[in-house]
Design a protein around this motif. Structure first.
Motif, mmCIF file in Angstrom:
data_model
loop_
_atom_site.group_PDB
_atom_site.id
_atom_site.type_symbol
_atom_site.label_atom_id
_atom_site.label_comp_id
_atom_site.label_asym_id
_atom_site.label_seq_id
_atom_site.Cartn_x
_atom_site.Cartn_y
_atom_site.Cartn_z
ATOM 1 N N ILE A 87 -3.480 -6.261 6.722
ATOM 2 C CA ILE A 87 -2.138 -5.808 6.345
ATOM 3 C C ILE A 87 -1.897 -5.948 4.844
ATOM 4 O O ILE A 87 -1.234 -5.120 4.227
ATOM 5 C CB ILE A 87 -1.085 -6.582 7.167
ATOM 6 C CG1 ILE A 87 -1.218 -6.143 8.612
ATOM 7 C CG2 ILE A 87 0.323 -6.319 6.673
ATOM 8 C CD1 ILE A 87 -0.497 -7.021 9.562
ATOM 9 N N LYS A 99 5.394 -0.450 0.974
ATOM 10 C CA LYS A 99 3.990 -0.047 1.060
ATOM 11 C C LYS A 99 3.231 -0.315 -0.239
ATOM 12 O O LYS A 99 3.836 -0.417 -1.309
ATOM 13 C CB LYS A 99 3.892 1.422 1.447
ATOM 14 C CG LYS A 99 4.143 2.426 0.346
ATOM 15 C CD LYS A 99 3.853 3.828 0.871
ATOM 16 C CE LYS A 99 3.722 4.829 -0.268
ATOM 17 N NZ LYS A 99 2.503 4.650 -1.076
ATOM 18 N N VAL A 125 4.101 -0.791 10.382
ATOM 19 C CA VAL A 125 2.794 -1.349 10.765
ATOM 20 C C VAL A 125 2.876 -1.980 12.152
ATOM 21 O O VAL A 125 3.851 -2.667 12.473
ATOM 22 C CB VAL A 125 2.335 -2.431 9.760
ATOM 23 C CG1 VAL A 125 0.943 -2.949 10.128
ATOM 24 C CG2 VAL A 125 2.337 -1.897 8.332
ATOM 25 N N PHE A 128 -7.491 1.364 9.774
ATOM 26 C CA PHE A 128 -6.100 1.823 9.634
ATOM 27 C C PHE A 128 -5.914 3.181 10.309
ATOM 28 O O PHE A 128 -6.351 4.202 9.783
ATOM 29 C CB PHE A 128 -5.721 1.931 8.158
ATOM 30 C CG PHE A 128 -5.908 0.641 7.404
ATOM 31 C CD1 PHE A 128 -4.971 -0.370 7.490
ATOM 32 C CD2 PHE A 128 -7.053 0.430 6.639
ATOM 33 C CE1 PHE A 128 -5.152 -1.575 6.814
ATOM 34 C CE2 PHE A 128 -7.252 -0.760 5.952
ATOM 35 C CZ PHE A 128 -6.299 -1.766 6.044
#
Ligand code: AMP
Ligand code: MG
Length: 357
Positions: free
Chosen positions: A76, A105, A122, A140
């Protein structure tokens, strides 16, 4: 495009197929896959062209951002610019699981994936096929629900195929999902945490970890004219092709009103569907009476909801009447989806309101 269809068991994801699916995503292709909430339509979250393809395959407006799915907590850090302490606590309590958090982000995430926003959604899903696929795809995966925009989210792979056959490289069939409603979304970027979309992780569960949590005002009064903070929540959604109305209030009045309308519809050549529960199923007279489950097990209702809406379409039902499901931990999440599917049409027979005939 020919869509490959692969069946596997969540307990033992097939490494060969998962490897192939991961390569498809790395090369810019799309794979529909199971998660614990609903099926997702996955592409490489860091590739702007993949996100464009996701919007095109779904027919989704490109201002409606995608959720980025990860399979390791430490990943993350690469896609967000800041991890608030609250996020740490929520991750410990609910990840992997059906909770999506909004972060600021990092530059690694293209604006195509976030619908032009500076924030990114997320989630770390618990489904083992999803985890294996995310890993194989490079870590991802951007994945909205694997339905054509506006349709009910798929809880079984058959409905991914119905909506996306010929539009994606592969569909992985991992059986029926466990929850059946999309993840809870919580925004942590604006001081106090705020729920943007209700889901299985309810407000009380979040408050046990964080203290006070707000709810986006548009979820409580949807006609307020304010834009919801989750851009996708403003769109008509989940709609079956038949006309859907929700009936609220005393059960005997609801049943009487539905049976009257069903008789009228039959006389006029229209097919009627009823979405109800085990408790009332035998009391309706209509072409198709479907119980979502028992009121003593809300999760059974959540899991069945989108599937039943699709089944009414398969049976070419013209008018659908649904009981109301408020209350309990999942009530708000279930009603949020059902109200959207009904375009907020509700009738209260106990107050003398009648179904439109
Ligand atoms: P779906 O992937 O179909 O479950 O839809 C994703 C939902 O997440 C939509 O309602 C989006 O508007 C919402 N969402 C995704 N990213 C963000 C973000 N950065 N800020 C607010 N909402 C978001
Ligand atoms: Mg969706």
């Amino acid at each position: 495009m020919i869509t490959e269809y692969a069946v596997m068991n969540e307990a033992s994801p097939d490494p060969e197929v998962i490897g192939r699916a991961g390569r498809i995503i790395k090369e810019g292709g799309l794979v529909a896959f199971p998660t614990e909430t609903v099926y997702g339509l996955g592409g490489d979250a860091l590739n702007p062209e993949s996100s464009r393809r996701i919007y095109a395959a779904k027919g989704r407006p490109s201002d409606n951002p995608l959720i980025v799915h990860v399979c390791r907590l430490e990943d993350i850090e690469l896609i967000v610019s800041e991890i608030p302490p609250q996020a740490q606590k929520l991750a410990e309590a609910f990840w992997p699981g059906p909770l999506t958090m909004i972060f600021k982000k990092s530059d690694l995430v293209p604006k195509e994936t976030t619908g032009g926003l500076d924030t990114v959604a997320v989630r770390f899903p618990s489904n083992r096929i999803a985890q294996a696929l995310i890993d194989a795809a490079g870590g991802f995966i951007a994945a909205p629900s694997a339905n054509r925009s506006g349709r009910p989210s798929p809880t079984v792979a058959k409905y991914c195929r119905e909506d996306l056959d010929g539009r994606v490289e592969m569909i992985i069939d991992g059986g029926e999902v466990g929850i059946g409603l999309e993840s809870t979304i919580i925004d942590l970027t604006e001081g106090s945490p705020i729920i943007l979309r209700p889901g299985y992780i309810g407000r009380k569960m979040l408050e046990e970890v964080l203290g006070k949590v707000e709810v986006d005002a548009t979820l409580i009064t949807p006609d307020s004219g304010i834009a919801p903070k989750a851009p996708g929540m403003k769109y008509r959604h989940y709609a079956p092709r038949g006309e859907l109305v929700i009936l609220e209030g005393e059960s005997d009045k609801v049943i009487e009103e539905i049976n009257k309308a069903a008789a009228f519809n039959a006389e006029h050549g229209m097919k009627t569907g009823v979405l109800c529960t085990d408790e009332t199923k035998d009391l309706y007279r209509a072409d198709s009476v479907k119980s979502a489950g028992t009121r003593s097990d809300e999760l059974s209702i959540a899991r069945a909801l989108f599937r039943i809406l699709r089944e009414f379409d398969d049976e070419q039902i013209d008018r659908i009447y649904a009981e109301s499901f408020s209350g309990g931990n999942l009530g708000q999440a279930i009603m949020n989806r059902l109200m959207k599917a009904a375009g907020h049409r509700t009738v209260r027979p106990g107050d003398g309101e009648k179904l439109p005939l």
